[in-house]
Motif scaffolding. Structure first.
Motif, PDB file in Angstrom:
ATOM      1  N   GLY A 191      37.673  45.986   9.815  1.00 54.41           N
ATOM      2  CA  GLY A 191      36.347  45.523  10.625  1.00 54.41           C
ATOM      3  C   GLY A 191      37.234  45.101  12.343  1.00 54.41           C
ATOM      4  N   LEU A 192      38.127  44.655  12.122  1.00 52.59           N
ATOM      5  CA  LEU A 192      38.820  44.388  13.512  1.00 52.59           C
ATOM      6  C   LEU A 192      38.940  45.449  14.370  1.00 52.59           C
ATOM      7  N   ALA A 242      37.007  46.174  17.577  1.00 52.90           N
ATOM      8  CA  ALA A 242      37.559  46.447  19.027  1.00 52.90           C
ATOM      9  C   ALA A 242      37.185  47.760  19.558  1.00 52.90           C
ATOM     10  N   GLY A 243      36.530  48.537  18.856  1.00 52.77           N
ATOM     11  CA  GLY A 243      36.096  49.902  19.277  1.00 52.77           C
ATOM     12  C   GLY A 243      36.604  51.174  18.957  1.00 52.77           C
ATOM     13  N   VAL A 244      37.663  51.063  17.894  1.00 56.40           N
ATOM     14  CA  VAL A 244      38.496  52.157  17.360  1.00 56.40           C
ATOM     15  C   VAL A 244      37.260  53.033  16.321  1.00 56.40           C
ATOM     16  N   SER A 245      37.372  54.149  16.732  1.00 57.44           N
ATOM     17  CA  SER A 245      36.393  55.076  15.954  1.00 57.44           C
ATOM     18  C   SER A 245      36.769  55.221  14.528  1.00 57.44           C
ATOM     19  N   ASP A 246      35.911  55.514  13.720  1.00 55.48           N
ATOM     20  CA  ASP A 246      36.296  55.421  12.182  1.00 55.48           C
ATOM     21  C   ASP A 246      37.461  56.509  11.745  1.00 55.48           C
ATOM     22  N   LYS A 278      39.943  57.402  13.475  1.00 56.82           N
ATOM     23  CA  LYS A 278      41.258  56.846  13.836  1.00 56.82           C
ATOM     24  C   LYS A 278      41.813  55.682  13.142  1.00 56.82           C
ATOM     25  N   ILE A 279      40.987  55.228  12.363  1.00 52.50           N
ATOM     26  CA  ILE A 279      41.409  53.916  11.892  1.00 52.50           C
ATOM     27  C   ILE A 279      42.700  54.029  11.048  1.00 52.50           C
ATOM     28  N   ARG A 280      42.944  54.953  10.322  1.00 53.21           N
ATOM     29  CA  ARG A 280      44.141  55.041   9.480  1.00 53.21           C
ATOM     30  C   ARG A 280      45.422  55.320  10.322  1.00 53.21           C
ATOM     31  N   SER A 281      45.189  56.152  11.332  1.00 54.59           N
ATOM     32  CA  SER A 281      46.372  56.509  12.324  1.00 54.59           C
ATOM     33  C   SER A 281      46.775  55.209  13.123  1.00 54.59           C
ATOM     34  N   ILE A 282      45.528  54.489  13.578  1.00 50.72           N
ATOM     35  CA  ILE A 282      46.076  53.203  14.373  1.00 50.72           C
ATOM     36  C   ILE A 282      46.551  52.307  13.462  1.00 50.72           C
ATOM     37  N   SER A 283      45.973  52.180  12.305  1.00 50.75           N
ATOM     38  CA  SER A 283      46.511  51.092  11.392  1.00 50.75           C
ATOM     39  C   SER A 283      48.010  51.390  11.060  1.00 50.75           C
ATOM     40  N   SER A 284      48.459  52.380  11.091  1.00 48.44           N
ATOM     41  CA  SER A 284      49.804  52.908  10.788  1.00 48.44           C
ATOM     42  C   SER A 284      50.763  52.581  11.900  1.00 48.44           C
ATOM     43  N   ALA A 285      50.209  52.622  13.165  1.00 48.58           N
ATOM     44  CA  ALA A 285      50.951  51.987  14.329  1.00 48.58           C
ATOM     45  C   ALA A 285      50.846  50.521  14.293  1.00 48.58           C
ATOM     46  N   VAL A 286      49.555  49.767  14.115  1.00 47.66           N
ATOM     47  CA  VAL A 286      49.833  48.536  13.851  1.00 47.66           C
ATOM     48  C   VAL A 286      50.858  47.811  12.951  1.00 47.66           C
ATOM     49  N   GLU A 303      52.210  53.608  21.323  1.00 50.07           N
ATOM     50  CA  GLU A 303      51.713  54.469  20.223  1.00 50.07           C
ATOM     51  C   GLU A 303      50.228  54.868  20.101  1.00 50.07           C
ATOM     52  N   MET A 304      49.683  53.533  20.281  1.00 47.92           N
ATOM     53  CA  MET A 304      48.230  53.633  19.890  1.00 47.92           C
ATOM     54  C   MET A 304      47.589  54.357  21.186  1.00 47.92           C
ATOM     55  N   GLN A 305      48.050  54.536  22.173  1.00 46.71           N
ATOM     56  CA  GLN A 305      47.422  55.181  23.261  1.00 46.71           C
ATOM     57  C   GLN A 305      47.666  56.701  23.316  1.00 46.71           C
ATOM     58  N   GLU A 306      48.818  57.031  22.647  1.00 48.30           N
ATOM     59  CA  GLU A 306      49.201  58.239  22.580  1.00 48.30           C
ATOM     60  C   GLU A 306      48.258  58.908  21.364  1.00 48.30           C
ATOM     61  N   LYS A 307      47.762  57.992  20.593  1.00 44.27           N
ATOM     62  CA  LYS A 307      46.938  58.310  19.383  1.00 44.27           C
ATOM     63  C   LYS A 307      45.371  58.539  19.760  1.00 44.27           C
TER      64      LYS A 307
END
Lengths: 465, 465
Positions: A171-172, A176-180, A182-190, A204-208
């Motif tokens: 949900g966060l 924040a505006g992350v598309s569906d 991309k969620i798993r890959s951004i999650s792994s960066a976080v 890393e998130m920007q690269e993703k």
């Protein structure tokens, strides 16, 4: 067979266990298993490898670390990567099991970069406890956290249980505006925020594919942690967030959890950490990770500050994994203890290397020896016959494996053993042996012990042990 | 992750262990380990895979059954095939160990044709006990046979220990006219005499290059078995054989062994069988194999007659294996118990399939429940808090994972649990709970047990357990 000059080592990231190390490891297993049993756990054992397709698509980016078996004709298999997926496979196969608390202690395999001194191995142990079945919300989840608290109480380690909720995290990201997609890959960066500074994670998130602005918003949301009650207040006061369906469902779960943590009296051990993400794909609700509590600090302040060992237990809720095998879904929640890292913390001596001296030490009750003059034939069959009587009675015993042993050799070999049975030609002829209690600093070779009748030997020894 | 229709099974020749099966297996492990400890054994644990070159050229014709790991870059490894070679590798790596009795219980892997009902699996357990070091001849060998006798006494199984000597076997082959380079392959043909009729074995030997006459001479020599003392008399009376250096050295060893067997009182369990060959390349002296004793027959008469399960333990002396790793040689002798086959024999119910009912049964001491009227809120946090006190005290306890549990549900869930703690709103307000002892055939729901003070709960429960 020819004498070859092969490399004498265990494969990279693996080790042998012997002596004091093995003893400590077994003690850790027993301590953890006792807690599992108190909670009504049932043991399960599964094969070390599984069909590759059973394991596929369960581990996200970590899948590349899986060990494959060579294709030798027949089925394609991989070494198990954790104990959770094999448990889910077992549940899916055994349709009559609807509710179970199962535990499993076994080795798992990951082709990761090893750091043996820190307990990071390629072959390592997991101790898992999972609760499967439909129950009222968060009740089994709370029991799992209680199991964690009890295990570390029993091991004498002061820990922090970091918790988060996948739906809050998702949900966060959405707010924040992350598309569906991309969620798993951004999650792994976080998830790397406990090992890397924010700037590297942001990069890393920007690269993703995140924009600077979205990345910063993600950073603002996830870099919050603290007491579960305070964190719930903070989240509830942010209307942007509570308007999101996932966030509000997650907050409801966390509210129940907070209440149950208080009932168990373990709320002080729990820290709600929005940056906790857990890499594995199969988690669907509550997720958690256990770290050593930094001494003197009630909460770990700096996100980049980690102790050397990293997380020592981790788990979460995975409601969709069993259903992926095409049959009925069974919601599950579970914890996995990283025994090798716990071992590293509890190890009394940090230096590397096996303590071979103790590796070869035996735990014996009785040493059986024979003494006599120069003509004396060593009485080996007689020592064997007497020792056999002791073994039959469950007594741990040994004799020197020599036909004609010297008396000094036998006394040396009996070092550390509490009792000796001493045979002599004349005594044997009279149906007697000597039973000697070793005393520190006594003149061992002069005191030959009490003469007793052979018939009473086992009984007399049992009295002394 | 998508819902897939993967094959729901364990890989070929492997199985899950749970419930009564796992309990029986653990009991077998414990029985065997107790014997190992009585003999002064030290535990060792090694990785499930080894560098492939460590395992190469150790297993003769059976090497083709080894499981390779996929080449994913880095070292080439194989799953362990037995526990003997990893032990030898460990000895070679740890130069300060000169004498040790080590034991290891672990799974090993062979891509053989499985027959699960008969305990023939591809992933199966071995329980190994080995004595390494220089001692007087045949003294450790005799102790290994004594360990075998004690393990099967403890398991309550009546067995025959078949023994032979590699030097006697090699000598018989040489005297019969088998050339040196054919000895290992002819030996592996002879080893099949317990599973195949003589004509088939003879045919295999002819295919491997023996003439009709040499094959018949081999057959005459190896098809002899019986009491160790009688067999030694027979061999000693044949001058063709005693003239051979290997045969006479083997006879000397077997003479010592016979004497030590008598000292242990286990000579009746031993059968000297000249056809016993053992497939593995590394054996160099005494070899042995344990079979169930056919009921009513003191000696197995017909060589082709075997029981369904085959050998349930096997081992031998391997003096050259450790030295092959290029460092100092250490003579060793050891035994490996095939626990899966022993399990098949001891299993109370021969029918296939898991007993899931008992798999999910828990061993609990106390069930914590709450009763009340319609307005009653279920007292879940209170049940949690009380249960947590019990867990802390080492008591095995559970409660129903429902916010508002019905009383019938709770009584049903407590089936088989000896005690119940019953919470009620009014009693709690007075600092009290009810402690109930379940009695068979009592009217469970009317008897609500004794009122006791919360402070005395743990103490009262411990009195009753």
């Amino acid at each position: 067979m020819s004498r070859s000059s092969v490399q004498l080592k265990t494969p990279k990231g693996t080790r042998d266990w012997v002596g004091d190390d093995l003893l400590l490891r077994e003690n850790i297993f027993k301590t953890i298993t006792d807690v599992f049993k108190r909670h009504g756990g049932t043991p399960l054992d599964t094969p070390v490898f599984e069909l590759k397709e059973i394991l596929s698509e369960k581990y996200g980016e970590d899948s590349r670390l899986m060990y494959g078996l060579e294709d030798q004709g027949g089925e394609i298999c991989s070494l198990r990567f954790d104990l959770t997926v094999p448990f889910a496979r077992w549940l899916a196969m055994n349709g009559n099991v609807t509710h179970i608390k199962r535990y499993q202690i076994a080795k798992v395999y990951r082709r990761d970069q090893p750091a043996i001194a820190r307990g990071r191995l390629r072959e390592f142990h997991q101790c898992d406890f999972d609760i499967a079945g439909v129950y009222d919300p968060m009740v089994p989840d709370a029991e799992i956290l209680c199991v964690i608290a009890e295990v570390f109480e029993a091991l004498g380690l002061d820990v922090t249980i970091k918790v988060n909720h996948r739906r809050i995290l998702d949900g966060l990201f959405a707010v924040a505006g992350v598309s569906d997609e991309k969620i798993r890959s951004i999650s792994s960066a976080v998830d790397k925020l406990d090992k890397m500074p924010w700037d590297d994670v942001k990069k890393e998130m920007q690269e993703k594919g995140l924009s600077d602005k979205v990345a910063d918003q993600v950073g603002e949301y996830v870099r919050c942690s603290g007491n579960i009650f305070d964190m719930l207040d903070d989240l509830n006061s942010n209307e942007n967030l509570t308007a999101n369906e996932d966030v509000s469902a997650g907050i409801a779960d966390m509210g129940l959890l907070a209440c149950y943590m208080r009932a168990f009296g373990i709320e002080q051990k729990v820290s709600f950490d929005c940056s906790l993400a857990r890499g594995l794909d199969y988690y669907s609700g509550l997720i958690f990770e256990v770290i050593m509590r930094p001494s003197g600090e009630p909460e770990p302040q700096s996100k980049a500050q980690t102790n050397q060992v990293g997380s020592i237990a981790a788990g979460g809720r995975y409601d969709n994994l069993v259903g992926m095998y095409g049959k009925r879904p069974i919601p599950c929640v579970g914890i996995s203890f990283g025994v090798d890292r716990i071992f590293t913390i509890l190890q009394p001596k940090p230096e590397k290397g096996l303590k071979i001296s103790s590796a070869v030490s035996r735990n014996l009750d009785v040493y059986v020896m024979a003494l006599g003059d120069k003509e004396f034939d060593g009485l080996l069959p007689e020592r064997m016959a007497v020792t056999r009587q002791l073994w039959k009675a469950g007594i741990r015993a040994e004799y020197l494996a020599k036909v004609k042993p010297k008396s000094l050799q036998q006394f040396k070999a009996s070092m550390g053993v509490p009792l000796a049975v001493i045979l002599g030609q004349d005594e044997l002829a009279a149906g007697q042996v000597r039973l000697k209690v070793f005393r520190p600093e006594a003149e061992e070779e002069k005191d030959l012990g009490q003469l007793i009748s052979m018939e009473n030997l086992v009984e007399e020894i049992k009295k002394l042990l």
